[in-house]
Design a protein around this motif. Structure first.
Motif: not given
Ligand code: FAD
Length: 399
Positions: A75-80, A351-360, A389-390
């Motif tokens: 949801l967050g990533p699709f806003h970007r 749950k092991e990924v930050n979806f604001k950055t796609m960082q581990s 998106t990702t």
């Protein structure tokens, strides 16, 4: 300060990440590693060779409903970065997309080669260093070791190896959890189906449910010579991917051939038709909106003959027929790969990924994009949209 960015995987997500990062940071060195000789091999065969690039769905809240796994996180990533941005991205590079009646979007050329050519040209223009036959062996703290033994030091690594077991094993060694991969987007085999001779017949609106579960989908349906296909079935295979895997693809499906109306409405239509056409043949006077071949099949399955006159049908028999129109139960036994699009459910635990950055959240220099994540969409261009998106977000963050 110039940085070294290594992207692993020369597929849709890897290319999109590489191009976007190289364009954003011309001062960085961007290396794209692909283990095989072929770049973008899935893009080439995607959408039956036409590449269903995205879907004309522009409201993030609605868009995420097409992802059996990953809807909350996307949801967050699709806003970007959402399908509107995908369309604009390609338009800026001279690629026009067209929308089909069902919302799927393809290049106007109807050829996946258009997308491949665009990516190769953009990668060259922005100085991406593409290295094929470069399988990665291991990864730790930004040090990428190739199968050849060569070592590359990276400030950031974007892992985009799709559903390949390699990527899963690699991240497991780093401490990530892999949600068990199972196939998604397949058609149902129905070996004992009485409908085999209807192969090629389609309906626009059918509801298919898996018995004893809440899994159900509605939409176009296609009879095949081995069972059932069409968007309603493919979507059900996606939502039921894990359940069907766990029961070894042995389950009963319940089909409503006329979900737009109730059993009672259908029953009344049959009785009215009988009253008005008493001396007409049942196979010729069809009171409901279903293909003639299916109507005749449902008649014979209910011990009617298509040349039988309506006057000989009892209301009790017509009740039974109405029952079957809204509830045909069939046993599925096995699955068949749908050639136009298939995908793997499972991958890196979200749950092991930050979806604001796609960082581990485990390995700071590591970012993820595409199908390697435990994200998958239903058929229609949603899987590539996840990759775009990702990858776009990883490309922005990975410096
Ligand atoms: C037949 C088919 C048709 C499809 N059609 C559509 C469609 O029309 N629309 C849609 O939205 N989706 C479609 N999909 C799904 C879509 O193709 C995938 O979701 C998408 O390709 C995922 O992109 P990705 O970059 O994450 O992974 P991939 O495209 O699988 O790319 C991963 C890359 O990583 C490479 N790699 C693996 N291991 C290593 C290693 N050790 N070192 C270096 N490289 C490595 C692989 O060789 C591969 O090139 C289709 C899928 C299939 C199979």
């Amino acid at each position: 300060m110039p940085k070294n960015i290594v992207i692993i995987g020369g597929g849709a997500a890897g290319f999109f990440a590489a191009i976007n990062h190289a364009q954003l940071h011309p001062e960085h060195s961007v290396i794209l590693l692909e283990k095989s000789v072929q770049l973008l091999s899935k893009v080439r065969i995607s959408g039956g060779g036409r590449c269903n690039v995205t879907h004309a769905c522009f409201e993030p809240k609605e868009l995420v409903r097409n992802y059996p796994r990953g809807s909350q996180e996307l949801l967050g990533p699709f806003h970007r970065f959402q399908p509107r941005d995908t369309i604009a991205w390609f338009a800026e590079r001279g690629i026009e997309l067209k929308t089909e009646a069902d919302g799927r979007m393809f290049p106007v050329t109807n050829s996946s080669q258009t997308i491949i050519d665009c990516f190769l040209k953009e990668a060259e223009k922005h100085g991406v260093n593409i290295r094929t036959k470069c399988g990665v062996q291991s990864l730790k703290n930004g040090v990428v070791e190739l199968q050849s033994g060569e070592r590359l030091e990276a400030d950031a690594v974007i892992l985009a190896t799709g559903s390949a077991p390699f990527g899963h094993q690699l991240v497991q060694t780093l401490g990530h959890t892999i949600v068990k991969p199972v196939p998604s987007l397949f058609t149902f085999n129905v070996p004992d189906s009485p409908f085999h001779d209807l192969s090629g017949v389609s309906l626009q609106d059918v509801q298919v449910s898996i018995e004893n579960t809440s899994l159900h989908q509605r939409g176009p349906f296609l009879f095949t010579h081995w069972g059932f296909s069409g968007p309603a079935v493919l979507k059900l295979s996606a939502w039921g991917a894990r359940y069907l895997h766990d029961c070894d693809y042995q389950a009963n499906v319940n089909i409503d051939w006329l979900p737009a109306q109730t059993f009672e409405q259908t029953r009344q239509q049959l009785v009215e038709c009988k009253n008005q056409n008493a001396r007409k043949q049942m196979g010729k006077e069809i009171p409901i909106k279903i293909p003639k071949a299916l109507w005749n099949k449902l008649l014979t399955l209910n011990s009617f003959q298509p040349d039988q006159l309506y006057q000989s049908a009892s209301n009790k028999d017509l009740n039974r027929l109405a029952q079957m129109i809204h509830q045909t139960i069939q046993k599925i036994s096995g699955k068949t790969t749908y050639k136009e699009e298939f995908v793997t459910a499972g991958g890196i635990a979200l749950k092991e990924v930050n979806f604001k950055t796609m960082q581990s959240l485990i390995e700071p220099k590591l970012y993820f994009a595409g199908e390697i994540l435990d994200i998958d969409g239903v058929t229609g261009g949603f899987n590539f949209q996840n990759a775009w998106t990702t990858a776009h977000i990883a490309a922005q963050s990975a410096s």
